[in-house]
Design a protein around this motif. Sequence first.
Motif, PDB file in Angstrom:
ATOM      1  N   SER A   1      57.644  -2.630 -42.459  1.00 23.41           N
ATOM      2  CA  SER A   1      57.363  -1.640 -41.295  1.00 23.41           C
ATOM      3  C   SER A   1      56.474  -2.301 -40.165  1.00 23.41           C
ATOM      4  O   SER A   1      55.712  -3.147 -40.640  1.00 23.41           O
ATOM      5  N   CYS A   2      56.772  -1.891 -39.124  1.00 22.50           N
ATOM      6  CA  CYS A   2      56.086  -2.419 -37.888  1.00 22.50           C
ATOM      7  C   CYS A   2      54.775  -1.852 -37.569  1.00 22.50           C
ATOM      8  O   CYS A   2      54.668  -0.476 -38.137  1.00 22.50           O
ATOM      9  N   PRO A   3      53.730  -2.309 -37.020  1.00 18.25           N
ATOM     10  CA  PRO A   3      52.218  -1.752 -36.791  1.00 18.25           C
ATOM     11  C   PRO A   3      52.678  -0.638 -35.833  1.00 18.25           C
ATOM     12  O   PRO A   3      53.944  -0.417 -35.131  1.00 18.25           O
ATOM     13  N   ASP A   4      51.551   0.094 -35.541  1.00 19.20           N
ATOM     14  CA  ASP A   4      51.685   1.301 -34.658  1.00 19.20           C
ATOM     15  C   ASP A   4      52.054   0.820 -33.478  1.00 19.20           C
ATOM     16  O   ASP A   4      51.341  -0.097 -32.885  1.00 19.20           O
ATOM     17  N   GLY A   5      52.956   1.685 -32.491  1.00 19.65           N
ATOM     18  CA  GLY A   5      53.198   1.181 -31.449  1.00 19.65           C
ATOM     19  C   GLY A   5      54.255   0.024 -31.091  1.00 19.65           C
ATOM     20  O   GLY A   5      54.645  -0.251 -29.988  1.00 19.65           O
ATOM     21  N   PHE A   6      54.580  -0.394 -32.352  1.00 17.69           N
ATOM     22  CA  PHE A   6      55.863  -1.580 -32.016  1.00 17.69           C
ATOM     23  C   PHE A   6      57.004  -1.071 -32.933  1.00 17.69           C
ATOM     24  O   PHE A   6      57.172   0.007 -33.597  1.00 17.69           O
ATOM     25  N   HIS A   7      58.153  -1.603 -32.371  1.00 15.81           N
ATOM     26  CA  HIS A   7      59.450  -1.327 -32.943  1.00 15.81           C
ATOM     27  C   HIS A   7      60.119  -2.830 -33.053  1.00 15.81           C
ATOM     28  O   HIS A   7      59.715  -3.850 -32.553  1.00 15.81           O
TER      29      HIS A   7
END
Length: 177
Positions: free
Chosen positions: A41-47
């Motif tokens: 899972s990527c951190p918030d705001g990342f993809h």
Amino acid sequence: MKWTILLAHLLVIWTMTVAEDTVPKLKIKVEESSSDKIKLSCPDGFHFQYTNETTRTLEYKDENTNEYVCEKDLVSDENQVKIYVKFRTCDNCVELDTTAAVGMVVGDLVATVLIGVAVYSIASQPKATLITGKKTSSKMGLINNEASANEDPIGNYQPLNKRRMDRSEYSTLPERR
């Protein structure tokens, strides 16, 4: 002089630890979703790079070994979080469970006992005896005794020399005391 060097070292160490703590650490979360899969899972705001996915599920396969990059819309090294995932699997391995282990131990014991019984039965057989058949050679005495030697008409035995003049070996019997 020693105190100033020590103070300088402590000051450098203190500034490095403070600087590291002030920077937010962005990490990719790794969770084990099942016994044969993991979830990134990527951190918030990342993809994930080249896709718009924020989570990715990977099976335990050697083909999935790779570096996975989470990024923001602006591509730069500061806006990327990377993780390298290495899978090492054994495709030709057999899982060893308790029943298989117990089966191998019991089979080994049975085989050992069978081999021991076979060796004992072969080793405990009586030795070979003379063959008693109806042949004439087995019925007739091969060596005549003294009684038949005195009556030897053919002359297989030489008579003992009763006189003491002949001192050759075997010409007389030793005297008994």
